[in-house]
Design a protein around this motif. Structure first.
Motif, PDB file in Angstrom:
ATOM      1  N   ASN A 221      44.090  17.758  58.311  1.00 20.52           N
ATOM      2  CA  ASN A 221      43.625  17.835  56.929  1.00 20.52           C
ATOM      3  C   ASN A 221      42.191  18.347  56.914  1.00 20.52           C
ATOM      4  OD1 ASN A 221      42.615  17.327  54.338  1.00 20.52           O
ATOM      5  ND2 ASN A 221      43.898  15.524  54.059  1.00 20.52           N
ATOM      6  N   PHE A 222      42.026  19.633  56.583  1.00 21.68           N
ATOM      7  CA  PHE A 222      40.698  20.230  56.635  1.00 21.68           C
ATOM      8  C   PHE A 222      39.813  19.801  55.468  1.00 21.68           C
ATOM      9  CE2 PHE A 222      42.504  22.998  59.875  1.00 21.68           C
ATOM     10  CZ  PHE A 222      41.434  23.082  60.763  1.00 21.68           C
ATOM     11  N   ALA A 223      40.407  19.328  54.385  1.00 16.52           N
ATOM     12  CA  ALA A 223      39.577  18.752  53.318  1.00 16.52           C
ATOM     13  C   ALA A 223      38.916  17.477  53.820  1.00 16.52           C
ATOM     14  CB  ALA A 223      40.420  18.483  52.079  1.00 16.52           C
ATOM     15  N   GLN A 224      39.685  16.663  54.538  1.00 15.96           N
ATOM     16  CA  GLN A 224      39.129  15.430  55.089  1.00 15.96           C
ATOM     17  C   GLN A 224      38.104  15.738  56.178  1.00 15.96           C
ATOM     18  OE1 GLN A 224      42.001  12.486  56.256  1.00 15.96           O
ATOM     19  NE2 GLN A 224      40.525  11.347  57.480  1.00 15.96           N
ATOM     20  N   ILE A 225      38.399  16.738  57.012  1.00 13.28           N
ATOM     21  CA  ILE A 225      37.455  17.109  58.069  1.00 13.28           C
ATOM     22  C   ILE A 225      36.120  17.529  57.467  1.00 13.28           C
ATOM     23  CG2 ILE A 225      36.950  18.930  59.755  1.00 13.28           C
ATOM     24  CD1 ILE A 225      39.841  18.707  60.694  1.00 13.28           C
ATOM     25  N   GLU A 226      36.163  18.385  56.458  1.00 14.41           N
ATOM     26  CA  GLU A 226      34.908  18.858  55.854  1.00 14.41           C
ATOM     27  C   GLU A 226      34.210  17.735  55.091  1.00 14.41           C
ATOM     28  OE1 GLU A 226      33.682  21.431  56.839  1.00 14.41           O
ATOM     29  OE2 GLU A 226      35.364  22.676  57.503  1.00 14.41           O
ATOM     30  N   ASN A 227      34.992  16.859  54.477  1.00  7.35           N
ATOM     31  CA  ASN A 227      34.377  15.724  53.782  1.00  7.35           C
ATOM     32  C   ASN A 227      33.712  14.778  54.777  1.00  7.35           C
ATOM     33  OD1 ASN A 227      34.023  14.431  51.104  1.00  7.35           O
ATOM     34  ND2 ASN A 227      35.168  12.750  52.044  1.00  7.35           N
ATOM     35  N   ASP A 228      34.342  14.588  55.927  1.00  6.00           N
ATOM     36  CA  ASP A 228      33.757  13.739  56.963  1.00  6.00           C
ATOM     37  C   ASP A 228      32.474  14.343  57.523  1.00  6.00           C
ATOM     38  OD1 ASP A 228      35.778  11.901  56.686  1.00  6.00           O
ATOM     39  OD2 ASP A 228      36.916  12.574  58.432  1.00  6.00           O
ATOM     40  N   ARG A 229      32.382  15.674  57.488  1.00  6.03           N
ATOM     41  CA  ARG A 229      31.176  16.347  57.990  1.00  6.03           C
ATOM     42  C   ARG A 229      29.999  16.211  57.019  1.00  6.03           C
ATOM     43  NH1 ARG A 229      31.364  21.654  58.015  1.00  6.03           N
ATOM     44  NH2 ARG A 229      29.606  21.756  59.451  1.00  6.03           N
ATOM     45  N   ARG A 230      30.303  15.904  55.759  1.00  2.61           N
ATOM     46  CA  ARG A 230      29.249  15.757  54.759  1.00  2.61           C
ATOM     47  C   ARG A 230      28.614  14.367  54.862  1.00  2.61           C
ATOM     48  NH1 ARG A 230      30.252  19.247  49.923  1.00  2.61           N
ATOM     49  NH2 ARG A 230      28.786  17.819  48.944  1.00  2.61           N
ATOM     50  N   ARG A 231      27.359  14.274  54.542  1.00  4.53           N
ATOM     51  CA  ARG A 231      26.704  12.962  54.528  1.00  4.53           C
ATOM     52  C   ARG A 231      27.080  12.161  53.293  1.00  4.53           C
ATOM     53  NH1 ARG A 231      20.474  14.106  56.605  1.00  4.53           N
ATOM     54  NH2 ARG A 231      21.036  14.842  58.708  1.00  4.53           N
ATOM     55  N   ASP A 232      27.368  12.878  52.194  1.00  3.80           N
ATOM     56  CA  ASP A 232      27.597  12.169  50.928  1.00  3.80           C
ATOM     57  C   ASP A 232      29.064  11.808  50.681  1.00  3.80           C
ATOM     58  OD1 ASP A 232      28.670  14.652  50.446  1.00  3.80           O
ATOM     59  OD2 ASP A 232      27.260  15.204  48.853  1.00  3.80           O
ATOM     60  N   GLN A 233      29.987  12.323  51.514  1.00  2.00           N
ATOM     61  CA  GLN A 233      31.419  12.047  51.338  1.00  2.00           C
ATOM     62  C   GLN A 233      31.844  12.311  49.887  1.00  2.00           C
ATOM     63  OE1 GLN A 233      33.379  10.215  54.271  1.00  2.00           O
ATOM     64  NE2 GLN A 233      31.787  11.587  55.013  1.00  2.00           N
ATOM     65  N   ALA A 234      31.353  13.395  49.319  1.00  2.00           N
ATOM     66  CA  ALA A 234      31.462  13.620  47.879  1.00  2.00           C
ATOM     67  C   ALA A 234      32.855  14.043  47.413  1.00  2.00           C
ATOM     68  CB  ALA A 234      30.445  14.683  47.446  1.00  2.00           C
ATOM     69  N   TYR A 235      33.727  14.400  48.351  1.00  2.00           N
ATOM     70  CA  TYR A 235      35.036  14.904  47.947  1.00  2.00           C
ATOM     71  C   TYR A 235      36.176  13.983  48.370  1.00  2.00           C
ATOM     72  CZ  TYR A 235      33.183  19.297  46.209  1.00  2.00           C
ATOM     73  OH  TYR A 235      32.523  20.248  45.469  1.00  2.00           O
ATOM     74  N   ASP A 236      35.938  12.687  48.364  1.00  2.00           N
ATOM     75  CA  ASP A 236      37.000  11.728  48.692  1.00  2.00           C
ATOM     76  C   ASP A 236      38.232  11.916  47.800  1.00  2.00           C
ATOM     77  OD1 ASP A 236      35.598  10.545  50.718  1.00  2.00           O
ATOM     78  OD2 ASP A 236      34.845   8.884  49.517  1.00  2.00           O
ATOM     79  N   PHE A 237      38.001  12.318  46.556  1.00  2.00           N
ATOM     80  CA  PHE A 237      39.096  12.440  45.594  1.00  2.00           C
ATOM     81  C   PHE A 237      40.020  13.622  45.893  1.00  2.00           C
ATOM     82  CE2 PHE A 237      35.517  14.911  44.019  1.00  2.00           C
ATOM     83  CZ  PHE A 237      36.101  16.120  43.683  1.00  2.00           C
ATOM     84  N   LEU A 238      39.609  14.536  46.793  1.00  2.00           N
ATOM     85  CA  LEU A 238      40.385  15.748  47.051  1.00  2.00           C
ATOM     86  C   LEU A 238      41.196  15.661  48.351  1.00  2.00           C
ATOM     87  CD1 LEU A 238      40.615  18.379  45.408  1.00  2.00           C
ATOM     88  CD2 LEU A 238      39.023  19.444  47.013  1.00  2.00           C
ATOM     89  N   LEU A 239      41.182  14.510  48.994  1.00  2.00           N
ATOM     90  CA  LEU A 239      41.797  14.407  50.317  1.00  2.00           C
ATOM     91  C   LEU A 239      43.319  14.506  50.278  1.00  2.00           C
ATOM     92  CD1 LEU A 239      39.575  11.704  52.042  1.00  2.00           C
ATOM     93  CD2 LEU A 239      39.212  14.174  51.771  1.00  2.00           C
ATOM     94  N   ASP A 240      43.920  14.312  49.108  1.00  2.00           N
ATOM     95  CA  ASP A 240      45.372  14.408  48.992  1.00  2.00           C
ATOM     96  C   ASP A 240      45.799  15.703  48.304  1.00  2.00           C
ATOM     97  OD1 ASP A 240      47.889  13.224  49.558  1.00  2.00           O
ATOM     98  OD2 ASP A 240      48.122  12.705  47.447  1.00  2.00           O
ATOM     99  N   TRP A 241      44.892  16.665  48.239  1.00  2.00           N
ATOM    100  CA  TRP A 241      45.189  17.933  47.563  1.00  2.00           C
ATOM    101  C   TRP A 241      46.253  18.720  48.339  1.00  2.00           C
ATOM    102  CZ3 TRP A 241      44.350  19.951  42.950  1.00  2.00           C
ATOM    103  CH2 TRP A 241      44.591  21.321  42.771  1.00  2.00           C
ATOM    104  N   GLY A 242      47.083  19.453  47.597  1.00  2.65           N
ATOM    105  CA  GLY A 242      48.039  20.367  48.207  1.00  2.65           C
ATOM    106  C   GLY A 242      49.462  19.860  48.158  1.00  2.65           C
TER     107      GLY A 242
END
Length: 358
Positions: A221-242
């Motif tokens: 899950n590359f949305a989760q990977i990129e969110n994990d790389r962020r300090r703010d975890q700002a896209y938690d809501f998009l982890l189930d996209w697709g």
């Protein structure tokens, strides 16, 4: 400044692999579990009769699965690419490298991809670029690997979560059309794990694309990977996209789906998942995270042994499905149940027809 950018790109490549391996330690339930093949108790074929050959982007290959795009672009991932190339060579399956953007921007990283062709000189290898990459650079990516085909990956969800990602997408379709016209090798347009609907595939077919990789949700899950790389975890809501791999495959059963070749990937865990995807029309099935996880956990030799076992297990599953080859497997009746059935009904798929094929 350039040196800092290069270091950041290398670090990102290493983070992608590390976080991808971590995800594959514990995958969520797969939508493919809602698919049941209806087999036979009196097979017409012996195991030795089974023909697993398939054709992808005009190339005949002996087995219907491949190592999908994941890595390259750093010192660490050069070693992984070398090991994956050895696996692909020994198992006689195709292999795609990860995005080559890093090497196109920094020539010192070319060898992290080129190692694949050096280790597997006669193998089927796919180059990989983004539609952001200019045509001239994309052709360099093909030349870099003496590639048999070119994956153009489409990943808007990943880019939007990535702080340094792209924010302009309206030119992508035109760029893909240019690739189709100018590439010296076949072009495969690939999602990166968010799945393609039949509408997306139809849009691609209209500009000349002949093969897509549906690459659904369920694996890395590359949305989760990129969110994990962020300090703010700002896209938690998009982890189930697709949409999932199962949903993408079912969507391609609609009467209005374009009649082009498609590959399947995303959350493939075992030979039965491969057979289900093939039965739903895929010409081959890709895996990335699961193979890298096996490589990290067990090493090259045991991963080769595992995939060799999968070949024998695939032949056994074809016998149970009463199918001598992939063409016959695509006529095997399938029962779609659970949430996948609900989704298919809402999308207008003839699930009763699928259950009564042959």
């Amino acid at each position: 400044m350039q040196k800092n950018d290069d270091l950041l790109r290398e670090r990102r490549k290493d983070e992608h692999v590390a976080l991808g391996v971590k995800q594959n330690e514990r995958l969520a339930p797969s939508s493919l579990e809602d698919i049941q093949l209806i087999g036979t108790s009196i097979p017409r074929y012996n195991v030795k009769d089974i023909d697993l050959t398939t054709t992808i982007f005009g190339t005949n290959v002996p087995f219907p699965f491949y190592i999908n795009a994941m890595t390259g672009g750093s010192r660490h991932t050069k070693k992984i690419n070398a090991e994956l190339a050895e696996i692909a060579r020994e198992v006689a399956i195709p292999m795609a490298v990860g995005s080559q953007s890093a090497a196109l921007k920094n020539s010192s990283l070319i060898d992290t991809y080129k190692i694949v062709r050096e280790i597997n000189p006669n193998g089927v290898i796919l180059a990989n670029v983004s539609p952001e990459v200019a045509i001239s650079d994309g052709l360099r990516a093909v030349e870099m690997l003496e590639a048999n085909a070119l994956q153009v990956h489409i990943n808007p969800a990943q880019e939007l979560v990535m702080q340094e990602g792209d924010r302009a997408f309206s030119h992508w379709l035109t760029r893909i059309e240019e690739y189709v016209k100018l590439s010296p090798v076949p072009v495969v347009v690939k999602e990166v794990g968010f799945g393609m609907t039949r509408e997306t595939v139809k849009t691609l077919a209209e500009v000349g694309v002949e093969t897509v990789d549906l690459a659904g949700k369920g694996g890395t899950n590359f949305a989760q990977i990129e969110n994990d790389r962020r300090r703010d975890q700002a896209y938690d809501f998009l982890l189930d996209w697709g949409i999932s791999t199962g949903q993408a495959l079912i969507d391609m059963q609609h009467a209005d789906a374009p009649k082009i070749a498609y590959l399947a990937s995303g959350g493939i865990r075992n030979p039965l998942d491969i057979v289900k995807a093939l039965a739903l029309g895929a010409d081959s099935v890709g895996m990335a995270g699961q193979i890298i996880y096996a490589l990290k956990k067990d090493g090259t030799t045991k991963t080769i042994e595992k995939l060799e076992l999968w070949k024998e297990q695939l032949r056994g599953l074809f016998v149970l499905a009463d199918a001598k080859n992939i063409a016959e497997l695509k006529e095997t009746p399938l029962i779609i149940s659970g949430e996948l059935a609900n989704w298919g009904n809402l999308r207008g798929i003839d699930l009763i027809g699928l259950a009564n094929r042959k």
